[in-house]
Write a protein that holds these residues in place. Structure first.
Motif, PDB file in Angstrom:
ATOM      1  N   SER A   1      11.818  17.983  18.826  1.00 27.79           N
ATOM      2  CA  SER A   1      11.566  19.294  18.239  1.00 27.79           C
ATOM      3  C   SER A   1      11.593  20.357  19.335  1.00 27.79           C
ATOM      4  O   SER A   1      11.045  20.169  20.411  1.00 27.79           O
ATOM      5  CB  SER A   1      10.226  19.312  17.505  1.00 27.79           C
TER       6      SER A   1
ATOM      7  N   TYR B   1      14.856   7.988  12.849  1.00 31.74           N
ATOM      8  CA  TYR B   1      13.452   8.412  12.803  1.00 31.74           C
ATOM      9  C   TYR B   1      13.087   9.447  13.881  1.00 31.74           C
ATOM     10  O   TYR B   1      11.913   9.711  14.120  1.00 31.74           O
ATOM     11  CB  TYR B   1      12.508   7.214  12.881  1.00 31.74           C
TER      12      TYR B   1
ATOM     13  N   ASN C   1      10.619  12.561  19.906  1.00 35.01           N
ATOM     14  CA  ASN C   1      10.292  13.908  19.466  1.00 35.01           C
ATOM     15  C   ASN C   1      11.235  14.874  20.181  1.00 35.01           C
ATOM     16  O   ASN C   1      11.096  15.117  21.377  1.00 35.01           O
ATOM     17  CB  ASN C   1       8.840  14.250  19.789  1.00 35.01           C
TER      18      ASN C   1
ATOM     19  N   ASN D   1      12.453  13.063  15.489  1.00 28.32           N
ATOM     20  CA  ASN D   1      11.992  14.352  14.996  1.00 28.32           C
ATOM     21  C   ASN D   1      12.906  15.420  15.562  1.00 28.32           C
ATOM     22  O   ASN D   1      12.822  15.759  16.748  1.00 28.32           O
ATOM     23  CB  ASN D   1      10.536  14.603  15.422  1.00 28.32           C
TER      24      ASN D   1
ATOM     25  N   SER E   1      10.134  17.158  23.378  1.00 30.70           N
ATOM     26  CA  SER E   1      10.030  18.476  22.760  1.00 30.70           C
ATOM     27  C   SER E   1      10.102  19.556  23.831  1.00 30.70           C
ATOM     28  O   SER E   1       9.537  19.417  24.913  1.00 30.70           O
ATOM     29  CB  SER E   1       8.731  18.602  21.960  1.00 30.70           C
TER      30      SER E   1
ATOM     31  N   SER F   1      12.869   7.484  17.055  1.00 31.94           N
ATOM     32  CA  SER F   1      11.481   7.955  16.985  1.00 31.94           C
ATOM     33  C   SER F   1      11.102   8.938  18.099  1.00 31.94           C
ATOM     34  O   SER F   1       9.923   9.209  18.309  1.00 31.94           O
ATOM     35  CB  SER F   1      10.494   6.779  16.991  1.00 31.94           C
TER      36      SER F   1
END
Length: 91
Positions: A72, A88, A70, A90, A52, A68
């Motif tokens: 973001s 999966y 992240n 994000n 992220s 899976s």
């Protein structure tokens, strides 16, 4: 082991550290606020990694395992994500 994250265009070293995996090296690079734009992370196993807010613009993430992960707020503009596993993730 010593791991180097290199620029995909000119092979210069963007970040270097002692780590047991590329995933850990990327984590350490992000924690050190390293600019990973244009990084060559093709084929890297970054599954479940927290990416992220990372700057991955122009990075080569082709065939990387990002399942899976992240992502973001990560900057993925112009990144090569061909054949990357984003299941999966994000986004």
């Amino acid at each position: 082991m010593k791991i180097q994250i290199k620029n995909r265009w000119d092979d210069s070293v963007i970040f270097e550290c002692e780590a047991n995996s590329i995933k850990l090296a990327v984590k350490l690079a992000i924690e050190a606020n390293a600019n990973l734009s244009s990084a060559d992370l093709s084929y890297a196993d970054l599954s479940s990694a927290n990416l992220s807010s990372a700057n991955l613009s122009f990075a080569n993430l082709s065939s990387a395992n990002l399942s899976s992960a992240n992502l973001s707020s990560a900057n993925l503009s112009y990144a090569n994500l061909s054949y990357a596993d984003l299941s999966y993730a994000n986004l």
